[in-house]
Design a protein around this motif. Structure first.
Motif, PDB file in Angstrom:
ATOM      1  N   ASP A  34       0.828  -1.204   0.000  1.00 27.80           N
ATOM      2  CA  ASP A  34       0.000   0.000   0.000  1.00 27.80           C
ATOM      3  C   ASP A  34       0.867   1.261   0.000  1.00 27.80           C
ATOM      4  OD1 ASP A  34      -2.489   1.428   0.115  1.00 27.80           O
ATOM      5  OD2 ASP A  34      -2.133   1.759   2.248  1.00 27.80           O
ATOM      6  N   PRO A  43      -1.735   1.468  -9.297  1.00 29.75           N
ATOM      7  CA  PRO A  43      -2.944   0.846  -8.767  1.00 29.75           C
ATOM      8  C   PRO A  43      -2.751  -0.599  -8.298  1.00 29.75           C
ATOM      9  CG  PRO A  43      -3.030   0.881 -11.151  1.00 29.75           C
ATOM     10  CD  PRO A  43      -1.774   1.592 -10.753  1.00 29.75           C
ATOM     11  N   ASP A 119      -3.669  -4.678  -4.309  1.00 29.06           N
ATOM     12  CA  ASP A 119      -4.000  -3.269  -4.548  1.00 29.06           C
ATOM     13  C   ASP A 119      -3.695  -2.444  -3.304  1.00 29.06           C
ATOM     14  OD1 ASP A 119      -5.987  -4.148  -2.827  1.00 29.06           O
ATOM     15  OD2 ASP A 119      -7.661  -3.405  -4.038  1.00 29.06           O
ATOM     16  N   THR A 121      -4.815  -3.376  -0.405  1.00 23.18           N
ATOM     17  CA  THR A 121      -5.868  -3.787   0.533  1.00 23.18           C
ATOM     18  C   THR A 121      -6.013  -5.299   0.514  1.00 23.18           C
ATOM     19  OG1 THR A 121      -7.082  -1.720   0.203  1.00 23.18           O
ATOM     20  CG2 THR A 121      -8.317  -3.576   1.115  1.00 23.18           C
ATOM     21  N   ALA A 151     -10.136  -4.012  -2.193  1.00 20.33           N
ATOM     22  CA  ALA A 151     -10.949  -2.800  -2.017  1.00 20.33           C
ATOM     23  C   ALA A 151     -12.104  -2.832  -3.013  1.00 20.33           C
ATOM     24  CB  ALA A 151     -10.091  -1.555  -2.227  1.00 20.33           C
ATOM     25  N   ASP A 153     -13.605  -0.364  -4.246  1.00 23.22           N
ATOM     26  CA  ASP A 153     -13.565   0.768  -5.167  1.00 23.22           C
ATOM     27  C   ASP A 153     -12.242   0.861  -5.928  1.00 23.22           C
ATOM     28  OD1 ASP A 153     -11.993   1.408  -3.014  1.00 23.22           O
ATOM     29  OD2 ASP A 153     -12.746   3.456  -2.806  1.00 23.22           O
ATOM     30  N   GLY A 154     -11.496  -0.224  -5.982  1.00 22.55           N
ATOM     31  CA  GLY A 154     -10.196  -0.203  -6.643  1.00 22.55           C
ATOM     32  C   GLY A 154     -10.214  -0.831  -8.025  1.00 22.55           C
TER      33      GLY A 154
END
Length: 168
Positions: A34, A43, A119, A121, A151, A153-154
């Motif tokens: 991260d 990303p 990602d 997460t 995630a 939203d990733g």
């Protein structure tokens, strides 16, 4: 009478999911990645399992915002004295995860190119090293065994989203 073979059991069922050192290694990979992803504005990151498993110059692949592998981001991260401790810790986590997979005799542990992708997460295992271009990323969700959820939203959620052909 029907017998079940190892080929009939999903790969994720054979993972040591209740094994604390295994999960700690997975969470360490996500946490350390991260920070690297944030500093390099990437990303996704793939990490070789074990960390020297790809026999290449670098044990990681990072993608840019166009979802292309970015050699410059990898090189600058690996050559930066400031990033060295994080990369060393990331490699130690990869090696710890690989050791647990060997101990549990996971069916995919001998795959050439075995890697963890994150990602920052979530973490998934894939038995195939990343290749240039978008094709590998598009196929990746079909090949991956998720260890820690990604995630919502990733990029991973975009790659795994079902396309709805219905036009409103």
């Amino acid at each position: 009478m029907m017998t079940t073979t190892i080929a009939d059991i999903p790969a994720c069922a054979l993972l040591p999911m209740a094994d604390r050192p295994f999960l700690r290694a997975a969470r360490d990979i996500a946490l350390l990645a991260d920070g690297l992803l944030a500093t390099r504005e990437s990303p996704l990151l793939a990490l070789s399992l074990p960390s020297d498993g790809w026999a290449g110059a670098y044990p990681i692949v990072m993608w840019d915002d166009r979802l292309q592998p970015c050699a410059r981001r990898i090189r600058t991260a690996c050559e930066s004295p400031m990033m060295s401790p994080a990369l060393d810790a990331l490699c130690l986590a990869a090696d710890a995860m690989h050791d647990r997979l060997i101990a549990w005799r996971w069916s995919e542990v001998a795959a050439r190119g075995l890697c963890a992708i994150t990602d920052g997460t979530g973490v998934a295992l894939i038995g195939e090293a990343p290749t240039p271009g978008i094709d590998w990323l598009v196929r990746m969700p079909l090949l991956a065994t998720i260890v820690v959820p990604f995630a919502s939203d990733g990029v991973w959620s975009l790659l795994t989203a079902e396309v709805n052909p219905t036009v409103h």
